[in-house]
Design a protein around this motif. Sequence first.
Motif, PDB file in Angstrom:
ATOM      1  N   GLN A  14      -5.956   2.989  -6.021  1.00  0.00           N
ATOM      2  CA  GLN A  14      -4.100   2.416  -6.730  1.00  0.00           C
ATOM      3  C   GLN A  14      -3.756   1.732  -5.630  1.00  0.00           C
ATOM      4  N   ALA A  15      -3.888   1.599  -4.469  1.00  0.00           N
ATOM      5  CA  ALA A  15      -3.502   0.342  -3.793  1.00  0.00           C
ATOM      6  C   ALA A  15      -3.807  -0.938  -4.078  1.00  0.00           C
ATOM      7  N   ILE A  16      -4.743  -1.280  -4.681  1.00  0.00           N
ATOM      8  CA  ILE A  16      -5.670  -2.030  -5.198  1.00  0.00           C
ATOM      9  C   ILE A  16      -5.793  -2.677  -6.710  1.00  0.00           C
ATOM     10  N   GLU A  17      -5.159  -1.848  -7.297  1.00  0.00           N
ATOM     11  CA  GLU A  17      -5.292  -1.965  -7.711  1.00  0.00           C
ATOM     12  C   GLU A  17      -3.455  -2.216  -8.550  1.00  0.00           C
ATOM     13  N   LEU A  18      -2.594  -1.829  -7.703  1.00  0.00           N
ATOM     14  CA  LEU A  18      -1.155  -1.574  -7.897  1.00  0.00           C
ATOM     15  C   LEU A  18      -1.123  -3.251  -7.327  1.00  0.00           C
ATOM     16  N   HIS A  19      -1.792  -3.742  -6.136  1.00  0.00           N
ATOM     17  CA  HIS A  19      -1.109  -4.734  -5.247  1.00  0.00           C
ATOM     18  C   HIS A  19      -1.759  -6.362  -5.162  1.00  0.00           C
ATOM     19  N   LEU A  20      -3.469  -5.639  -5.328  1.00  0.00           N
ATOM     20  CA  LEU A  20      -3.915  -6.883  -4.868  1.00  0.00           C
ATOM     21  C   LEU A  20      -4.758  -7.126  -6.732  1.00  0.00           C
ATOM     22  N   PRO A  31      -2.452  -7.506  -9.837  1.00  0.00           N
ATOM     23  CA  PRO A  31      -1.709  -8.884 -10.230  1.00  0.00           C
ATOM     24  C   PRO A  31      -2.166 -10.218  -9.552  1.00  0.00           C
ATOM     25  N   LEU A  32      -3.132 -10.258  -7.781  1.00  0.00           N
ATOM     26  CA  LEU A  32      -3.015 -11.637  -7.342  1.00  0.00           C
ATOM     27  C   LEU A  32      -4.240 -12.490  -7.211  1.00  0.00           C
ATOM     28  N   TYR A  53      -7.273 -10.625  -6.927  1.00  0.00           N
ATOM     29  CA  TYR A  53      -8.555 -10.257  -6.065  1.00  0.00           C
ATOM     30  C   TYR A  53      -9.413  -8.840  -6.859  1.00  0.00           C
TER      31      TYR A  53
END
Length: 342
Positions: A330-336, A338-339, A341
Amino acid sequence: MHLHADQESKRGMGMRLTLTFPVEHTPSGLQVQAATTAYYCSSQFQDHEVGGFDRCTSPMEAILCPDAEQSMYCQLLCGLLNRDSVNHVGTSFANSFVRAIKFLEQNWEEMCSDIRTGSLSGRITHAPLRDAVIQRYLRGPDPALADAVASECAARPWDGIVTRLWPRARCALTIVTGSMAQYIPILWSYCGGRLPIVSPCHASTECAAGVNLRPLDPPSHASYALLPNIAYFEFVEIQPRDEETPTVDDDGDPGEMKLVDLVDVKIGQTYELVVTTFAGLYRYRVGDLLTVTSFYNATPLFHFSGRHDVILSIDHEKISEEELLRAISQAIELHLGPLGYM
């Protein structure tokens, strides 16, 4: 392990990246080693053509090399030298596959130099491995192959690098269930989103258990059929975490537990695997959690979701492996995402 060029072109080869690990000893002198290492070092593996290893690009000397870095370098180099004959790629587990691609990313220029000059890097000092690669694989300078590999590796990003370097590969074989599921997104990226990622089997130190009868299913849905001729399988029913009364007392005697036979499992239910093996294990709790997903004819198919009662301490917070994996995803999907990655 190496086939002649005409045989390779007809039968195809697998780039199976396989490592052995050093043997350790207990204070009393008993050997401790990984089950795969024990198998690869055995005469049963080395003297017989089993599991397709007689048609893999890696020489036996590379598999048995005690230096993991030299072994990986030569196995990838041999895979590149035979790139037009490779019909599948893979490793035992997904994390090993990702590490191999990262290693290639760091060392492809040196490998291309070896291919271009027909010589082997001075970093390979293990004599049996060096002799095997030079005598059987490096057949002289090949500037055309070096240029082809270099052009693919120099391109950024590395999306689809596996299909670009090994264009005839039909699948990637590697375990992606349980904790290995976190590597599925990056594997999809390396495989270009179109090369099937096949999780071929479910096995443990206690016994090989099952095979994937639906290899082309999405890797996140990989399920296995347990083969009753390998061992006698029984199951302990696992209740959801919010249930007040657990089905199993963790300190209980396996002989006193309420066990479910293979023919009595139910779709959607999660079980802990219990095995009785030819080697002498009797009603041994393996600790693997298997969820029944469907049936193949009358055979139940199980998805491996993790280990029973494996609790991790993250900054003094006790969570399960499954919960940690879900949080990271979930952290990867939410934070990376949009960038850019992902």
